[in-house]
Design a protein around this motif. Structure first.
Motif: not given
Length: 365
Positions: A121-123, A128-129, A201-202, A279-282
């Motif tokens: 979940x972190x990548x 996004x950050x 929420x991001x 934009x979609x983390x592999x």
């Protein structure tokens, strides 16, 4: 939350430093006088520091390598395997498993997939950050994810902690106490719910409320799921002679399975329309694939060790969750590596290659 914030700040700072140094190298490498090295790189001590930094970058590749390069994937999964094995050795084991050595092995497998699924979940949060946007990420996928993991958290928490639920399960399954839910399942479900909520929420924070509006079909699906949950809870409280909370928990498990069947579809369609996975983390997918495979493996091996297959027949949600994740993850990997390659940031292997080229130039000069 403070620890998560500190981790994200550290990873982003490291990633910014990598990008800056790469740009400085490329700029100097292309200069007329062919002087590719900054003064700070010319000392042996700095070269050692750079090697240490490259090792750290490899260790953190699941969090900072958006391309999913082969070298980064191999080293990242190896580091997570070490972490999972360490957790499995020191944390409480399942006393229901009769074989002493397998008790430890099962715990190591469980915490390996717990680590993979949790880190997965972190990548996306870090991506996004760093980009200050959630473009390329489907809000429908994120909304369904929050509802699904809310159901899964309640499912695991009550199966693991509630004596009443455990007694109902035992009575229904001919005295079997093997619910198939381990402590790492509980930890993963709650952690996943928190991180998926942060990701959701991001979308609001970076792209506004309008970006949160679901597609009409997905909106009706969400409403239907919530009405089903509330309706069944009312039936249990009003007609407890015909319905019980064990049935309610199985309903939550099947809702989670249903959401897992459909939640990836909006993201697949979005990638197809954009012809890109940017934009979609592999790494979200790679770690989810590893976690799903290990989850199914642990469940089957646990049942074989006990000699009781009720852990599968009485816990189809866990087996189905892992299997569905594997299928969709393979499709996402096909999109990223075969159909739409090349739409991502520089990989860890590319950065390391630049350092190796730098050493060769140093030797020649």
């Amino acid at each position: 939350l403070w620890s998560v914030k500190t981790l994200l700040s550290t990873v982003l700072a490291l990633r910014d430093k990598m990008t800056t140094e790469r740009r400085e190298y490329i700029t100097l490498e292309g200069s007329p006088d062919k002087t590719p090295l900054l003064p700070e790189y010319q000392s042996e001590q700095n070269h050692v520091e750079e090697r240490h930094q490259s090792i750290l970058e490899i260790a953190l590749s699941p969090l900072i390598d958006e391309s999913g390069s082969g070298w980064g994937v191999a080293m990242g999964l190896l580091m997570l395997a070490v972490v999972g094995a360490a957790l499995g050795l020191v944390l409480p084991q399942d006393d229901n498993l009769p074989t002493p050595w397998y008790r430890t092995a099962s715990n190591m497998i469980g915490y390996y997939y717990f680590t993979c699924w949790s880190i997965s979940f972190y990548p996306q949060v870090i991506s996004n950050l760093s980009r200050k946007t959630t473009k390329g990420l489907s809000a429908d996928f994120c909304g369904l994810n929050v509802i699904g993991f809310a159901c899964y958290s309640v499912y695991n928490l009550l199966f693991f902690y509630s004596p009443t639920i455990q007694k109902m399960y035992k009575d229904r399954h001919h005295g079997s106490e093997n619910t198939g839910v381990q402590s790492n399942d509980v930890a993963f479900a709650v952690h996943a719910f928190i991180l998926s909520s942060i990701t959701f929420l991001q979308i609001w924070y970076y792209d506004g409320f309008s970006a949160l509006r679901p597609k009409r079909l997905i909106g009706w699906v969400m409403i239907g799921i919530l009405c089903t949950i509330c309706g069944h809870a009312v039936l249990v409280m009003a007609m407890n002679d015909r319905f019980n909370w064990l049935d309610f928990l199985h309903l939550l498990g099947y809702i989670k399975l249903f959401i897992s069947l459909i939640k990836y579809i909006p993201q697949l369609i979005l990638n197809f329309r954009r012809k890109s996975t940017k934009g979609w983390s592999i790494w979200n997918i790679l770690l989810d694939f590893t976690g799903g495979t290990l989850s199914d493996l642990q469940l089957i091996m646990d049942c074989a060790d006990i000699g009781d297959w009720a852990g599968i027949t009485g816990n189809l949600a866990k087996l189905g969750l892992g299997s569905v994740s594997i299928v969709f993850d393979l499709i996402f990997m096909l999109q990223h590596y075969v159909l739409y390659p090349g739409n991502c940031d520089p990989s860890i292997s590319e950065v390391i290659a630049l350092y190796e080229e730098e050493d060769e130039i140093d030797t020649m000069t």
